[in-house]
Design a protein around this motif. Sequence first.
Motif, PDB file in Angstrom:
ATOM      1  N   VAL A   1      18.305 -69.837 -73.939  1.00 43.93           N
ATOM      2  CA  VAL A   1      19.811 -69.386 -73.500  1.00 43.93           C
ATOM      3  C   VAL A   1      19.684 -67.998 -73.582  1.00 43.93           C
ATOM      4  CG1 VAL A   1      21.983 -69.590 -74.616  1.00 43.93           C
ATOM      5  CG2 VAL A   1      20.304 -71.226 -75.148  1.00 43.93           C
ATOM      6  N   TYR A   2      20.177 -67.777 -72.502  1.00 37.91           N
ATOM      7  CA  TYR A   2      20.766 -66.355 -71.972  1.00 37.91           C
ATOM      8  C   TYR A   2      22.048 -65.911 -72.692  1.00 37.91           C
ATOM      9  CZ  TYR A   2      22.236 -62.432 -68.890  1.00 37.91           C
ATOM     10  OH  TYR A   2      22.734 -61.146 -68.716  1.00 37.91           O
ATOM     11  N   GLU A   3      21.705 -65.020 -73.705  1.00 35.06           N
ATOM     12  CA  GLU A   3      23.123 -64.663 -74.486  1.00 35.06           C
ATOM     13  C   GLU A   3      23.749 -63.617 -73.968  1.00 35.06           C
ATOM     14  OE1 GLU A   3      21.146 -64.796 -78.872  1.00 35.06           O
ATOM     15  OE2 GLU A   3      22.864 -66.093 -78.624  1.00 35.06           O
ATOM     16  N   THR A   4      24.802 -64.127 -73.477  1.00 35.23           N
ATOM     17  CA  THR A   4      25.784 -63.156 -72.713  1.00 35.23           C
ATOM     18  C   THR A   4      26.501 -62.236 -73.764  1.00 35.23           C
ATOM     19  OG1 THR A   4      27.095 -65.083 -72.528  1.00 35.23           O
ATOM     20  CG2 THR A   4      26.676 -64.249 -70.472  1.00 35.23           C
ATOM     21  N   SER A   5      27.086 -62.919 -74.939  1.00 33.44           N
ATOM     22  CA  SER A   5      27.956 -62.120 -75.899  1.00 33.44           C
ATOM     23  C   SER A   5      26.959 -60.922 -76.123  1.00 33.44           C
ATOM     24  CB  SER A   5      28.129 -63.223 -77.055  1.00 33.44           C
ATOM     25  OG  SER A   5      26.949 -63.375 -77.609  1.00 33.44           O
ATOM     26  N   LYS A   6      25.793 -61.042 -76.305  1.00 31.84           N
ATOM     27  CA  LYS A   6      25.084 -59.628 -76.504  1.00 31.84           C
ATOM     28  C   LYS A   6      24.849 -58.768 -75.562  1.00 31.84           C
ATOM     29  CE  LYS A   6      21.948 -61.520 -80.076  1.00 31.84           C
ATOM     30  NZ  LYS A   6      20.526 -61.982 -80.238  1.00 31.84           N
ATOM     31  N   ASN A   7      25.276 -58.936 -74.452  1.00 33.78           N
ATOM     32  CA  ASN A   7      25.114 -58.171 -73.351  1.00 33.78           C
ATOM     33  C   ASN A   7      26.540 -57.477 -72.627  1.00 33.78           C
ATOM     34  OD1 ASN A   7      22.065 -58.253 -73.221  1.00 33.78           O
ATOM     35  ND2 ASN A   7      22.679 -60.402 -72.724  1.00 33.78           N
ATOM     36  N   GLY A   8      27.542 -58.191 -73.397  1.00 39.99           N
ATOM     37  CA  GLY A   8      28.985 -57.666 -72.486  1.00 39.99           C
ATOM     38  C   GLY A   8      29.413 -56.380 -73.110  1.00 39.99           C
ATOM     39  N   PRO A   9      30.607 -55.706 -73.042  1.00 45.88           N
ATOM     40  CA  PRO A   9      31.561 -56.507 -72.167  1.00 45.88           C
ATOM     41  C   PRO A   9      31.496 -56.095 -70.709  1.00 45.88           C
ATOM     42  CG  PRO A   9      32.605 -54.428 -73.284  1.00 45.88           C
ATOM     43  CD  PRO A   9      31.085 -54.545 -73.544  1.00 45.88           C
ATOM     44  N   TYR A  10      31.914 -56.950 -69.963  1.00 48.70           N
ATOM     45  CA  TYR A  10      31.772 -56.418 -68.467  1.00 48.70           C
ATOM     46  C   TYR A  10      33.181 -56.582 -67.996  1.00 48.70           C
ATOM     47  CZ  TYR A  10      26.927 -57.338 -69.323  1.00 48.70           C
ATOM     48  OH  TYR A  10      25.800 -57.354 -69.652  1.00 48.70           O
ATOM     49  N   ARG A  11      33.383 -55.688 -67.014  1.00 47.11           N
ATOM     50  CA  ARG A  11      34.808 -55.753 -66.485  1.00 47.11           C
ATOM     51  C   ARG A  11      35.201 -56.729 -65.660  1.00 47.11           C
ATOM     52  NH1 ARG A  11      36.940 -50.459 -63.279  1.00 47.11           N
ATOM     53  NH2 ARG A  11      35.678 -51.531 -61.804  1.00 47.11           N
TER      54      ARG A  11
ATOM     55  N   GLU B   1      21.862 -58.067 -64.902  1.00 44.96           N
ATOM     56  CA  GLU B   1      20.876 -59.072 -63.908  1.00 44.96           C
ATOM     57  C   GLU B   1      19.448 -58.645 -64.267  1.00 44.96           C
ATOM     58  OE1 GLU B   1      21.444 -60.931 -61.321  1.00 44.96           O
ATOM     59  OE2 GLU B   1      23.628 -60.785 -61.926  1.00 44.96           O
ATOM     60  N   GLN B   2      19.087 -57.576 -65.057  1.00 47.62           N
ATOM     61  CA  GLN B   2      17.534 -57.344 -65.495  1.00 47.62           C
ATOM     62  C   GLN B   2      17.515 -58.184 -66.465  1.00 47.62           C
ATOM     63  OE1 GLN B   2      17.338 -53.153 -66.361  1.00 47.62           O
ATOM     64  NE2 GLN B   2      17.540 -52.629 -64.248  1.00 47.62           N
ATOM     65  N   GLU B   3      18.500 -58.241 -67.526  1.00 52.17           N
ATOM     66  CA  GLU B   3      18.129 -59.228 -68.714  1.00 52.17           C
ATOM     67  C   GLU B   3      18.157 -60.758 -68.020  1.00 52.17           C
ATOM     68  OE1 GLU B   3      18.150 -58.770 -72.008  1.00 52.17           O
ATOM     69  OE2 GLU B   3      17.986 -56.396 -71.416  1.00 52.17           O
TER      70      GLU B   3
ATOM     71  N   GLY C   1      24.859 -68.371 -72.693  1.00 51.28           N
ATOM     72  CA  GLY C   1      25.954 -68.570 -73.921  1.00 51.28           C
ATOM     73  C   GLY C   1      25.382 -68.348 -75.260  1.00 51.28           C
ATOM     74  N   ARG C   2      26.125 -68.664 -76.178  1.00 49.75           N
ATOM     75  CA  ARG C   2      25.423 -68.585 -77.613  1.00 49.75           C
ATOM     76  C   ARG C   2      24.326 -69.422 -77.906  1.00 49.75           C
ATOM     77  NH1 ARG C   2      28.607 -65.982 -81.329  1.00 49.75           N
ATOM     78  NH2 ARG C   2      30.413 -64.957 -80.623  1.00 49.75           N
ATOM     79  N   ALA C   3      23.284 -68.905 -78.275  1.00 50.84           N
ATOM     80  CA  ALA C   3      21.788 -69.849 -78.496  1.00 50.84           C
ATOM     81  C   ALA C   3      22.104 -70.962 -79.211  1.00 50.84           C
ATOM     82  CB  ALA C   3      20.633 -68.871 -78.941  1.00 50.84           C
ATOM     83  N   ALA C   4      22.641 -70.806 -80.498  1.00 51.64           N
ATOM     84  CA  ALA C   4      22.772 -72.193 -81.197  1.00 51.64           C
ATOM     85  C   ALA C   4      23.546 -73.053 -81.038  1.00 51.64           C
ATOM     86  CB  ALA C   4      23.016 -71.569 -82.813  1.00 51.64           C
ATOM     87  N   GLU C   5      24.788 -72.693 -80.605  1.00 54.76           N
ATOM     88  CA  GLU C   5      25.704 -73.467 -80.149  1.00 54.76           C
ATOM     89  C   GLU C   5      25.543 -74.309 -78.886  1.00 54.76           C
ATOM     90  OE1 GLU C   5      29.577 -71.043 -80.160  1.00 54.76           O
ATOM     91  OE2 GLU C   5      29.821 -72.040 -78.327  1.00 54.76           O
ATOM     92  N   THR C   6      24.662 -73.600 -77.814  1.00 49.30           N
ATOM     93  CA  THR C   6      24.021 -74.086 -76.611  1.00 49.30           C
ATOM     94  C   THR C   6      23.081 -75.042 -76.899  1.00 49.30           C
ATOM     95  OG1 THR C   6      24.886 -71.995 -75.830  1.00 49.30           O
ATOM     96  CG2 THR C   6      23.289 -73.633 -74.356  1.00 49.30           C
TER      97      THR C   6
END
Length: 149
Positions: free
Chosen positions: A36-46, A66-68, A97-102
């Motif tokens: 799971v690619y954790e978006t929440s850890k890599n935000g915020p994006y405009r 993108e690198q992540e 998304g969030r790893a556990a939830e996903t």
Amino acid sequence: MKILVCTDGSGQSQRVIEKAAQIAAGGNVEVTVIHVYETSKNGPYRIEGNETLSEELNRQLIELKEQEKEKSKKVLSEAAKALEKKNINVKTLLKEGRAAETIVRVAAENEFDIVVLGSRGLSGLKKMFLGSVSNAVLHEIKASVLIVK
Ligand SMILES: Nc1ncnc2c1ncn2[C@@H]1O[C@H](COP(=O)(O)OP(=O)(O)OP(=O)(O)O)[C@@H](O)[C@H]1O
Ligand SMILES: [Mg+2]
């Protein structure tokens, strides 16, 4: 592999025995690796129209994301390769998304019987036996869980 099956004669232990039998039977096992690619850890994006971040910072953050994501694809393909080397057919799932939830949702939607995960992961803090992902999965999932120590 040797499996130690623990029973106290209870109804729950009957299910333990059933599950052990399924593992031992081997035969028809389908293996899927998930990352799971954790978006929440890599935000915020405009997002379009949000002016809180400067153009430059926003561009840098998107590049970082993108690198992540490339790293995530590599994690997954290396896991798949390791299994394929052992002649195991494997499917891969890259989710965002969030790893556990996903993990819990994917396991339910696809009716996985057993979910295998490590007690801990990337985090260096080893005070607790379980990490936040393994802890949440263990509590929330319906499927059986194998925690690798
Ligand atoms: N993003 C992820 N995608 C898929 N599986 C994951 C992911 N993160 C963790 N896991 C699984 O959960 C196990 C435990 O990792 P967890 O993240 O809970 O521990 P940690 O990294 O040591 O602690 P924490 O992340 O809470 O700081 C890992 O060994 C792995 O099997
Ligand atoms: Mg972690």
